[in-house]
Design an enzyme around this catalytic site. Structure first.
Site, PDB file in Angstrom:
ATOM      1  N   GLN A 163       0.787  -1.201   0.171  1.00 39.97           N
ATOM      2  CA  GLN A 163       0.017   0.246  -0.090  1.00 39.97           C
ATOM      3  C   GLN A 163       0.600   1.177   0.106  1.00 39.97           C
ATOM      4  O   GLN A 163       0.349   2.371  -0.260  1.00 39.97           O
ATOM      5  CB  GLN A 163      -0.948   0.039   1.200  1.00 39.97           C
ATOM      6  CG  GLN A 163      -0.196   0.223   2.479  1.00 39.97           C
ATOM      7  CD  GLN A 163      -1.019  -0.097   3.575  1.00 39.97           C
ATOM      8  OE1 GLN A 163      -1.763  -1.181   3.695  1.00 39.97           O
ATOM      9  NE2 GLN A 163      -1.221   0.921   4.755  1.00 39.97           N
ATOM     10  N   CYS A 169      -4.922   0.539   4.195  1.00 43.75           N
ATOM     11  CA  CYS A 169      -5.239  -0.923   4.625  1.00 43.75           C
ATOM     12  C   CYS A 169      -6.675  -1.371   4.676  1.00 43.75           C
ATOM     13  O   CYS A 169      -6.894  -2.516   4.426  1.00 43.75           O
ATOM     14  CB  CYS A 169      -4.347  -1.112   5.719  1.00 43.75           C
ATOM     15  SG  CYS A 169      -4.982  -0.116   7.314  1.00 43.75           S
ATOM     16  N   HIS A 303      -4.830  -1.606  12.882  1.00 41.87           N
ATOM     17  CA  HIS A 303      -4.425  -2.008  11.556  1.00 41.87           C
ATOM     18  C   HIS A 303      -5.543  -2.933  10.910  1.00 41.87           C
ATOM     19  O   HIS A 303      -5.815  -3.918  11.379  1.00 41.87           O
ATOM     20  CB  HIS A 303      -3.108  -2.591  11.392  1.00 41.87           C
ATOM     21  CG  HIS A 303      -2.458  -2.921  10.173  1.00 41.87           C
ATOM     22  ND1 HIS A 303      -2.358  -2.172   9.361  1.00 41.87           N
ATOM     23  CD2 HIS A 303      -2.173  -3.966   9.785  1.00 41.87           C
ATOM     24  CE1 HIS A 303      -1.780  -2.737   8.017  1.00 41.87           C
ATOM     25  NE2 HIS A 303      -1.513  -4.052   8.471  1.00 41.87           N
ATOM     26  N   ASN A 323      -1.797  -9.425   4.816  1.00 42.81           N
ATOM     27  CA  ASN A 323      -1.240  -8.095   5.039  1.00 42.81           C
ATOM     28  C   ASN A 323      -1.160  -7.314   3.727  1.00 42.81           C
ATOM     29  O   ASN A 323      -0.991  -7.669   2.556  1.00 42.81           O
ATOM     30  CB  ASN A 323      -0.045  -7.803   5.670  1.00 42.81           C
ATOM     31  CG  ASN A 323      -0.050  -6.736   6.617  1.00 42.81           C
ATOM     32  OD1 ASN A 323      -0.743  -5.512   6.450  1.00 42.81           O
ATOM     33  ND2 ASN A 323       1.085  -6.555   7.410  1.00 42.81           N
TER      34      ASN A 323
END
Length: 360
Positions: A163, A169, A303, A323
């Site tokens: 990202q 995210c 997150h 992730n």
């Protein structure tokens, strides 16, 4: 970078071979393991060589005078922390290592990739689709859940992305859950445009943070979302393209019930990928390399990622989590988070804000 904040602006790639996360500060317990002493493990010459190799590996250059040396000192401190943590006497179930963010101090990592929990949790929102917020499952259903699941094997998980410096995210977590469900239902893998979510979801804040549930609600209200191929990622918030195609659609989202949430979450993940949020404040998460992460953390989340499976490794139950920090962070862009450690919140709050798209 990964930020969530409703109104206020606040402020990891694995090591290669053996040598081989915007404006805030945080406090966490200092590492209390044995301090081995960097000088006893590596000479200054070796550290300098490792730094040069790392700079080439991650293609890093510095333009400001003195920046290279300043970053070297941070790199060296991170290397000390890595060596201490990975010492065999500590007997950890996971390792940490040099990665693309190895020249960021812990304070910089926190400031650029996380935000503190303030007010209403911005990672979860009620609103459109709220009528689908929870779904009840009987105990009989839980007994039918397989012991292992990896949606990558089924082709329902797209490649890991980076990202960059955009706090998107939340968009990538939602996109992965939506495209996964679409593939499961249709057999067609269409990578959902996270950039469209960043540009067009007016209830989120683009690169300054957002919400997985709001992103999924946007797709529902818009009648669909375009592909990443047609609407590619730029790493910054742009003007929403109102003429974009609507290739993947959903009917809303649901939230995993909080009671016995880890058991319920396993049941949902067995059926489809799930967008979640965790506390990534631990310095070890910054430098995570592999194994089952089970270190100290809080249940306040900061997150967003996507659970795409679960299993057992060396007797430790884990969640397989995708992730958005690039292929070289963690285990090829994934982290194994310890499972069945807290049936209310899960490790690091991973099951407290778990949402998934639905398609009738």
């Amino acid at each position: 970078m990964c930020l969530w904040r409703p109104k206020i602006v606040v402020a990891l790639l694995s090591s290669w071979a053996f040598i081989s996360l915007t404006w805030a500060s945080f406090v966490i317990e200092d590492y209390e393991g044995p301090r081995i002493g960097l000088e006893t493990l590596r000479s200054e010459e070796e550290i300098s060589w490792l730094y040069d190799e790392w700079l080439m590996t991650v293609d890093r250059t510095y333009e400001e005078p003195g920046e290279r040396q300043r970053r070297f000192e941070i790199f060296k401190d991170n290397l000390l922390f890595i060596d201490e943590h990975n010492h065999p006497k500590n007997n950890h179930t996971y390792t940490i290592g040099l990665n693309e963010l190895a020249d960021l101090s812990y304070e910089e990592y926190q400031a650029k990739y996380l935000i503190p929990s303030i007010g209403e949790n911005p990672l979860f929102s009620s609103g459109r689709g709220d009528e689908l917020a929870t779904e009840e499952h009987g105990d009989g259903d839980l007994e039918q859940v397989p012991d292992f699941k990896d949606w990558r094997i089924d082709g329902s998980v797209s490649a890991v992305v980076n990202q960059g410096s955009c706090g998107s995210c939340w968009a990538w977590a939602a996109a992965a859950a939506v495209e996964g469900l679409h593939h499961i239902r249709t057999g067609q893998m269409i990578r959902v445009s996270a950039q469209q979510l960043v540009d067009c979801d007016s209830r989120s804040s683009g690169c300054e943070g957002g919400s997985q549930s709001r992103a999924i609600s946007y797709i529902q209200q818009n009648g669909g979302v375009d592909s990443a191929e047609n609407y590619p990622y730029t790493g910054k918030k742009g003007v929403c393209r109102t003429n974009s195609a609507k290739l993947v659609s959903v009917n809303g989202w649901k939230k995993v019930p909080e009671i016995y949430s880890e058991m319920k979450l396993k049941q949902v993940v067995a059926a489809q990928p799930v967008a979640v949020a965790t506390d990534a404040l631990n310095r070890i998460f910054h430098l995570y390399k592999g194994g089952v992460f089970n270190d100290k953390c809080n249940t306040t989340v900061n997150h967003a990622m996507t659970i795409v499976g679960y299993g057992v490794e060396n007797g430790q139950d884990y969640w397989l989590v995708k992730n958005s920090w690039g292929f070289n962070w963690g285990e090829n862009g994934y982290v194994k988070m310890a499972r069945n450690v807290n049936q209310i919140y899960g490790l690091c709050g991973i099951s407290s804000v778990a949402v998934y798209p639905v398609k009738f």
